[in-house]
Design an enzyme around this catalytic site. Structure first.
Site, PDB file in Angstrom:
ATOM      1  N   TYR A  85       0.850  -1.192   0.000  1.00 59.62           N
ATOM      2  CA  TYR A  85       0.000   0.000   0.000  1.00 59.62           C
ATOM      3  C   TYR A  85       0.890   1.249   0.000  1.00 59.62           C
ATOM      4  CZ  TYR A  85      -3.440  -3.434   1.401  1.00 59.62           C
ATOM      5  OH  TYR A  85      -4.247  -4.533   1.445  1.00 59.62           O
ATOM      6  N   CYS A 111      -5.992  -6.763  -7.069  1.00 58.97           N
ATOM      7  CA  CYS A 111      -5.744  -6.087  -5.798  1.00 58.97           C
ATOM      8  C   CYS A 111      -5.183  -7.048  -4.761  1.00 58.97           C
ATOM      9  CB  CYS A 111      -7.009  -5.417  -5.297  1.00 58.97           C
ATOM     10  SG  CYS A 111      -8.518  -6.167  -5.858  1.00 58.97           S
ATOM     11  N   HIS A 112      -5.285  -8.341  -4.999  1.00 58.03           N
ATOM     12  CA  HIS A 112      -4.756  -9.295  -4.026  1.00 58.03           C
ATOM     13  C   HIS A 112      -3.229  -9.312  -4.025  1.00 58.03           C
ATOM     14  CE1 HIS A 112      -5.207 -11.526  -7.847  1.00 58.03           C
ATOM     15  NE2 HIS A 112      -4.056 -12.028  -7.496  1.00 58.03           N
ATOM     16  N   GLU A 159      -0.141 -17.965  -7.589  1.00 55.44           N
ATOM     17  CA  GLU A 159       0.684 -17.184  -8.526  1.00 55.44           C
ATOM     18  C   GLU A 159       2.160 -17.437  -8.305  1.00 55.44           C
ATOM     19  OE1 GLU A 159      -0.482 -13.156  -8.640  1.00 55.44           O
ATOM     20  OE2 GLU A 159      -2.482 -13.615  -9.370  1.00 55.44           O
TER      21      GLU A 159
END
Length: 105
Positions: free
Chosen positions: A27, A58-59, A85
């Site tokens: 963030y 957004c993850h 991922e």
DNA sequence: GTGTTGACCACAG
DNA sequence: GCTGTGGCCAACA
């Protein structure tokens, strides 16, 4: 069709979509990227509303210490997606977070 | 216009 | 290592 959102949110979503697969960002990094270096909280807020839900990964955004932080769909979902991922999650945190972390140019 | 809330961050103890 | 506190910014009531 066009959702009216602030530039702040647009920048946040754009930054998220720039994160390559297999990498994560924080963030804070996004906040810096959009020229709001002290508004990491507002960044999280924008993602929480997430008007661009499935459009933006957004993850791939986590907290500065490598913990997953939160997720609108559930932290478990976030962990699951990241694991899929190629990232390693260890006790709710990114393993080798420092290496997996992606910096915007 | 004011106050509260939130997927946060940094520092102190 | 964890907890508490102050600060930051934007959206919402």
């Amino acid at each position: 069709m066009n959702k009216k959102i602030t530039k702040f949110e647009q920048e946040v979503y754009e930054a998220c979509s720039r994160i390559p697969l297999g990498r994560v960002s924080t963030y804070k990094d996004i906040a810096v990227y959009i020229k709001r270096p002290s508004s990491a909280r507002a960044v999280g807020n924008a993602l929480n509303r997430n008007p661009y839900a499935p459009k933006v990964p957004c993850h791939r955004v986590v907290r500065s210490d490598g913990s997953l932080g939160g997720f609108a769909l559930g932290s478990l979902k976030k962990e699951f997606l990241l694991s899929h991922e190629g990232l390693k999650i260890l006790k709710g945190k990114i393993r080798d977070f420092k290496q997996s972390r992606y910096s915007f140019e």
